[in-house]
Scaffold this motif. Sequence first.
Motif, PDB file in Angstrom:
ATOM      1  N   ALA A 142       0.837  -1.210   0.000  1.00  0.00           N
ATOM      2  CA  ALA A 142       0.000   0.000   0.000  1.00  0.00           C
ATOM      3  C   ALA A 142       0.867   1.253   0.000  1.00  0.00           C
ATOM      4  O   ALA A 142       0.604   2.205  -0.737  1.00  0.00           O
ATOM      5  N   ALA A 143       1.908   1.243   0.807  1.00  0.00           N
ATOM      6  CA  ALA A 143       2.789   2.405   0.903  1.00  0.00           C
ATOM      7  C   ALA A 143       3.526   2.651  -0.418  1.00  0.00           C
ATOM      8  O   ALA A 143       3.668   3.797  -0.856  1.00  0.00           O
ATOM      9  N   LYS A 144       3.962   1.573  -1.068  1.00  0.00           N
ATOM     10  CA  LYS A 144       4.663   1.721  -2.347  1.00  0.00           C
ATOM     11  C   LYS A 144       3.738   2.296  -3.409  1.00  0.00           C
ATOM     12  O   LYS A 144       4.116   3.180  -4.175  1.00  0.00           O
ATOM     13  N   ALA A 145       2.497   1.778  -3.465  1.00  0.00           N
ATOM     14  CA  ALA A 145       1.532   2.275  -4.444  1.00  0.00           C
ATOM     15  C   ALA A 145       1.206   3.741  -4.163  1.00  0.00           C
ATOM     16  O   ALA A 145       1.061   4.546  -5.089  1.00  0.00           O
ATOM     17  N   PHE A 146       1.075   4.089  -2.885  1.00  0.00           N
ATOM     18  CA  PHE A 146       0.773   5.465  -2.500  1.00  0.00           C
ATOM     19  C   PHE A 146       1.863   6.406  -3.001  1.00  0.00           C
ATOM     20  O   PHE A 146       1.576   7.432  -3.630  1.00  0.00           O
ATOM     21  N   MET A 147       3.126   6.060  -2.750  1.00  0.00           N
ATOM     22  CA  MET A 147       4.230   6.932  -3.130  1.00  0.00           C
ATOM     23  C   MET A 147       4.369   7.022  -4.646  1.00  0.00           C
ATOM     24  O   MET A 147       4.642   8.102  -5.191  1.00  0.00           O
ATOM     25  N   ASP A 148       4.169   5.912  -5.338  1.00  0.00           N
ATOM     26  CA  ASP A 148       4.261   5.943  -6.807  1.00  0.00           C
ATOM     27  C   ASP A 148       3.155   6.808  -7.397  1.00  0.00           C
ATOM     28  O   ASP A 148       3.356   7.503  -8.396  1.00  0.00           O
ATOM     29  N   THR A 149       1.962   6.764  -6.784  1.00  0.00           N
ATOM     30  CA  THR A 149       0.859   7.593  -7.263  1.00  0.00           C
ATOM     31  C   THR A 149       1.118   9.063  -6.971  1.00  0.00           C
ATOM     32  O   THR A 149       0.788   9.936  -7.781  1.00  0.00           O
ATOM     33  N   VAL A 150       1.728   9.358  -5.830  1.00  0.00           N
ATOM     34  CA  VAL A 150       2.104  10.741  -5.513  1.00  0.00           C
ATOM     35  C   VAL A 150       3.029  11.287  -6.598  1.00  0.00           C
ATOM     36  O   VAL A 150       2.851  12.400  -7.105  1.00  0.00           O
ATOM     37  N   LYS A 151       4.008  10.476  -6.996  1.00  0.00           N
ATOM     38  CA  LYS A 151       4.957  10.915  -8.021  1.00  0.00           C
ATOM     39  C   LYS A 151       4.276  11.119  -9.369  1.00  0.00           C
ATOM     40  O   LYS A 151       4.566  12.067 -10.092  1.00  0.00           O
ATOM     41  N   SER A 152       3.360  10.214  -9.702  1.00  0.00           N
ATOM     42  CA  SER A 152       2.695  10.290 -11.007  1.00  0.00           C
ATOM     43  C   SER A 152       1.658  11.392 -11.077  1.00  0.00           C
ATOM     44  O   SER A 152       1.402  11.946 -12.143  1.00  0.00           O
ATOM     45  N   CYS A 153       1.033  11.714  -9.944  1.00  0.00           N
ATOM     46  CA  CYS A 153      -0.067  12.688  -9.931  1.00  0.00           C
ATOM     47  C   CYS A 153       0.320  14.025  -9.320  1.00  0.00           C
ATOM     48  O   CYS A 153      -0.551  14.858  -9.064  1.00  0.00           O
ATOM     49  N   GLU A 154       1.607  14.266  -9.111  1.00  0.00           N
ATOM     50  CA  GLU A 154       2.008  15.481  -8.404  1.00  0.00           C
ATOM     51  C   GLU A 154       1.669  16.756  -9.182  1.00  0.00           C
ATOM     52  O   GLU A 154       1.564  17.835  -8.600  1.00  0.00           O
ATOM     53  N   LEU A 155       1.463  16.640 -10.485  1.00  0.00           N
ATOM     54  CA  LEU A 155       1.130  17.814 -11.280  1.00  0.00           C
ATOM     55  C   LEU A 155      -0.368  18.033 -11.394  1.00  0.00           C
ATOM     56  O   LEU A 155      -0.815  19.004 -11.981  1.00  0.00           O
ATOM     57  N   TYR A 156      -1.143  17.091 -10.839  1.00  0.00           N
ATOM     58  CA  TYR A 156      -2.599  17.201 -10.921  1.00  0.00           C
ATOM     59  C   TYR A 156      -3.156  17.773  -9.627  1.00  0.00           C
ATOM     60  O   TYR A 156      -2.776  17.352  -8.533  1.00  0.00           O
ATOM     61  N   GLU A 157      -4.084  18.693  -9.773  1.00  0.00           N
ATOM     62  CA  GLU A 157      -4.724  19.279  -8.590  1.00  0.00           C
ATOM     63  C   GLU A 157      -5.725  18.304  -8.001  1.00  0.00           C
ATOM     64  O   GLU A 157      -6.466  17.630  -8.714  1.00  0.00           O
ATOM     65  N   GLY A 158      -5.744  18.194  -6.677  1.00  0.00           N
ATOM     66  CA  GLY A 158      -6.729  17.344  -6.020  1.00  0.00           C
ATOM     67  C   GLY A 158      -6.498  15.858  -6.229  1.00  0.00           C
ATOM     68  O   GLY A 158      -7.445  15.101  -6.408  1.00  0.00           O
ATOM     69  N   SER A 159      -5.235  15.444  -6.224  1.00  0.00           N
ATOM     70  CA  SER A 159      -4.932  14.036  -6.478  1.00  0.00           C
ATOM     71  C   SER A 159      -4.971  13.171  -5.226  1.00  0.00           C
ATOM     72  O   SER A 159      -4.653  12.001  -5.275  1.00  0.00           O
ATOM     73  N   SER A 160      -5.342  13.737  -4.085  1.00  0.00           N
ATOM     74  CA  SER A 160      -5.327  12.975  -2.834  1.00  0.00           C
ATOM     75  C   SER A 160      -6.247  11.765  -2.888  1.00  0.00           C
ATOM     76  O   SER A 160      -5.970  10.736  -2.280  1.00  0.00           O
ATOM     77  N   THR A 194      -8.563   6.977 -23.253  1.00  0.00           N
ATOM     78  CA  THR A 194      -7.340   6.308 -23.696  1.00  0.00           C
ATOM     79  C   THR A 194      -6.229   7.317 -23.957  1.00  0.00           C
ATOM     80  O   THR A 194      -5.074   7.097 -23.573  1.00  0.00           O
ATOM     81  N   ALA A 195      -6.565   8.439 -24.593  1.00  0.00           N
ATOM     82  CA  ALA A 195      -5.572   9.473 -24.877  1.00  0.00           C
ATOM     83  C   ALA A 195      -4.988  10.051 -23.589  1.00  0.00           C
ATOM     84  O   ALA A 195      -3.776  10.250 -23.475  1.00  0.00           O
ATOM     85  N   ALA A 196      -5.855  10.309 -22.611  1.00  0.00           N
ATOM     86  CA  ALA A 196      -5.398  10.871 -21.341  1.00  0.00           C
ATOM     87  C   ALA A 196      -4.500   9.892 -20.595  1.00  0.00           C
ATOM     88  O   ALA A 196      -3.478  10.274 -20.017  1.00  0.00           O
ATOM     89  N   MET A 197      -4.877   8.613 -20.620  1.00  0.00           N
ATOM     90  CA  MET A 197      -4.085   7.609 -19.910  1.00  0.00           C
ATOM     91  C   MET A 197      -2.760   7.345 -20.609  1.00  0.00           C
ATOM     92  O   MET A 197      -1.721   7.145 -19.956  1.00  0.00           O
ATOM     93  N   GLU A 198      -2.761   7.340 -21.928  1.00  0.00           N
ATOM     94  CA  GLU A 198      -1.514   7.140 -22.667  1.00  0.00           C
ATOM     95  C   GLU A 198      -0.548   8.297 -22.416  1.00  0.00           C
ATOM     96  O   GLU A 198       0.668   8.101 -22.347  1.00  0.00           O
ATOM     97  N   LYS A 199      -1.094   9.497 -22.281  1.00  0.00           N
ATOM     98  CA  LYS A 199      -0.267  10.664 -21.968  1.00  0.00           C
ATOM     99  C   LYS A 199       0.427  10.487 -20.624  1.00  0.00           C
ATOM    100  O   LYS A 199       1.544  10.969 -20.408  1.00  0.00           O
ATOM    101  N   ALA A 200      -0.247   9.784 -19.707  1.00  0.00           N
ATOM    102  CA  ALA A 200       0.323   9.527 -18.380  1.00  0.00           C
ATOM    103  C   ALA A 200       1.168   8.255 -18.368  1.00  0.00           C
ATOM    104  O   ALA A 200       1.690   7.870 -17.322  1.00  0.00           O
ATOM    105  N   GLY A 201       1.290   7.608 -19.524  1.00  0.00           N
ATOM    106  CA  GLY A 201       2.100   6.398 -19.617  1.00  0.00           C
ATOM    107  C   GLY A 201       1.388   5.144 -19.156  1.00  0.00           C
ATOM    108  O   GLY A 201       2.031   4.154 -18.816  1.00  0.00           O
ATOM    109  N   MET A 202       0.051   5.167 -19.152  1.00  0.00           N
ATOM    110  CA  MET A 202      -0.743   4.027 -18.687  1.00  0.00           C
ATOM    111  C   MET A 202      -1.582   3.469 -19.843  1.00  0.00           C
ATOM    112  O   MET A 202      -1.965   4.198 -20.754  1.00  0.00           O
TER     113      MET A 202
END
Length: 213
Positions: A10-28, A86-94
Motif C-alpha cells: 500500500a505504501a509503495k503504491a501510495f508513493m508511486d501515485t504521488v509521483k505520477s499525480c504530483e502535477l494534478y490538482e486534487g490528487s489525494s 485512452t488518450a489521457a491515460m496514454e499521456k500519463a504512460g498508462m
Amino acid sequence: MKLVWSPEIAAKAFMDTVKSCELYEGSSVAELISAMAAGWNAKLIVETWSRGGVTTTSIGLAIATSHTCGRHVCIVPDQDSKKEYTAAMEKAGMSPEVIVGEPEDAVKEMVVDFLVVDSRRNNFGRIVKAAKFGNRGAVVVIKNASLKVAELGSLFDGGSRRIVRSVFLPVGKGLDIAHVAAGEVGSGSDKVKNSRWIRRVDRQSGEEFVIRK
C-alpha cells in the motif's frame, strides 16, 4: 478466504501515485484509492468513467495493479469516451483495459476484487448491485459521495451479501468505502436466516460498523 492487508505494498503504491499525480490538482483521492487497492492485493480492479471526468484515480489504480500483478479495467459508455480516456491515460504512460458498454451489464461478466464508481452516475447503485464478487469478498468505493446521501449500506440491506465494515471519508468530494464479505446472508441455520443487520456509526471517526443481531 479473507482479504489480507499489506501495508508495505500500500505504501509503495501510495508513493508511486504521488509521483505520477504530483502535477494534478486534487490528487489525494487517487493516492488513497491506489494504496487501498494495492494493500488489499486486488487482482481485478474495475472502475467506471465518463467524458470530462478526471483520470487521476485511474492512474492510481493502474499503479496499484503494477504492484499486485493484477488487471485494471475501465468501463466507459461510448466510443468518444474511450478515445478521450485512452488518450489521457496514454499521456500519463498508462494503458488499462477499456470496455465500452453499460457498466451494470459489463460487471456481470467479471469477478471483481475492487470496484470504484461515481455517485454522479444515476445508475451507480445498479452497478454495485450487479457486480460479482469472489470468495474473498471485495472493496467498493463510491466517489463524490458527499453529493448524495451515502447509500452503500442500503444497497446490501436484505441482499445475499453483507457489509463487514464501511466508512465515509471527507477526501475530495467524499468517499464512501465498504468491505463487502463473500458468502450469503441467510445461508445456514434459521437463526442466521432470521437475523437482522444493524448499522452503527462512530461519530468521531465516521467509521460504520454493521452488526448481526
